[in-house]
Design a protein around this motif. Sequence first.
Motif, PDB file in Angstrom:
ATOM      1  N   ARG A  17      26.773  27.723  39.405  1.00 17.07           N
ATOM      2  CA  ARG A  17      27.556  26.676  38.867  1.00 17.07           C
ATOM      3  C   ARG A  17      27.983  25.884  40.307  1.00 17.07           C
ATOM      4  O   ARG A  17      27.714  24.526  40.150  1.00 17.07           O
ATOM      5  N   ARG A  18      28.428  26.537  41.295  1.00 15.49           N
ATOM      6  CA  ARG A  18      28.645  25.774  42.537  1.00 15.49           C
ATOM      7  C   ARG A  18      27.441  25.015  43.332  1.00 15.49           C
ATOM      8  O   ARG A  18      27.519  23.897  43.307  1.00 15.49           O
ATOM      9  N   GLU A  19      26.297  25.554  43.101  1.00 17.53           N
ATOM     10  CA  GLU A  19      25.144  24.888  43.613  1.00 17.53           C
ATOM     11  C   GLU A  19      24.619  23.600  42.694  1.00 17.53           C
ATOM     12  O   GLU A  19      24.373  22.875  43.297  1.00 17.53           O
ATOM     13  N   MET A  20      24.969  23.894  41.435  1.00 16.10           N
ATOM     14  CA  MET A  20      24.616  22.682  40.577  1.00 16.10           C
ATOM     15  C   MET A  20      25.383  21.770  40.750  1.00 16.10           C
ATOM     16  O   MET A  20      25.189  20.449  40.650  1.00 16.10           O
ATOM     17  N   ARG A  21      26.761  21.872  40.967  1.00 15.78           N
ATOM     18  CA  ARG A  21      27.799  20.905  41.185  1.00 15.78           C
ATOM     19  C   ARG A  21      27.484  20.119  42.495  1.00 15.78           C
ATOM     20  O   ARG A  21      27.600  18.987  42.484  1.00 15.78           O
ATOM     21  N   GLU A  22      27.015  20.673  43.468  1.00 14.57           N
ATOM     22  CA  GLU A  22      26.797  20.293  44.798  1.00 14.57           C
ATOM     23  C   GLU A  22      25.673  19.307  44.639  1.00 14.57           C
ATOM     24  O   GLU A  22      25.504  18.341  45.030  1.00 14.57           O
ATOM     25  N   GLY A  23      24.611  19.709  43.968  1.00 14.51           N
ATOM     26  CA  GLY A  23      23.402  19.037  43.654  1.00 14.51           C
ATOM     27  C   GLY A  23      23.641  17.746  42.783  1.00 14.51           C
ATOM     28  O   GLY A  23      23.190  16.625  43.137  1.00 14.51           O
ATOM     29  N   MET A  27      23.288  13.976  43.944  1.00 12.68           N
ATOM     30  CA  MET A  27      22.468  12.939  43.243  1.00 12.68           C
ATOM     31  C   MET A  27      23.436  11.696  42.835  1.00 12.68           C
ATOM     32  O   MET A  27      22.953  10.549  43.020  1.00 12.68           O
ATOM     33  N   ASN A  28      24.671  11.799  42.559  1.00 11.56           N
ATOM     34  CA  ASN A  28      25.552  10.756  42.090  1.00 11.56           C
ATOM     35  C   ASN A  28      25.793   9.779  43.533  1.00 11.56           C
ATOM     36  O   ASN A  28      25.868   8.398  43.378  1.00 11.56           O
TER      37      ASN A  28
END
Length: 77
Positions: A17-23, A27-28
């Motif tokens: 979840r942390r890695e996805m949030r960073e990704g 992207m944003n």
Amino acid sequence: MSENTESHTIKLLQEMRREMREGFAEMNARFSDVDARFDDVNTRIDGMTHMMTLLAGHSHNMEERLTEVENAQGDTH
């Protein structure tokens, strides 16, 4: 053993979840940069459109003036 496995699974899910949030944050940030670039391009296009309109008006005015000068010279000859 099952409690240890559940704890390990939860830690892995939290890490994912942390890695996805960073990704997503990355992207944003990239998309906001692209949006800023498009805003700049839109401003440039608007400026170019304005200049082309001014040039077209000036060219049209020059055509009328040239016609008047040619007609005036034709009357004197």
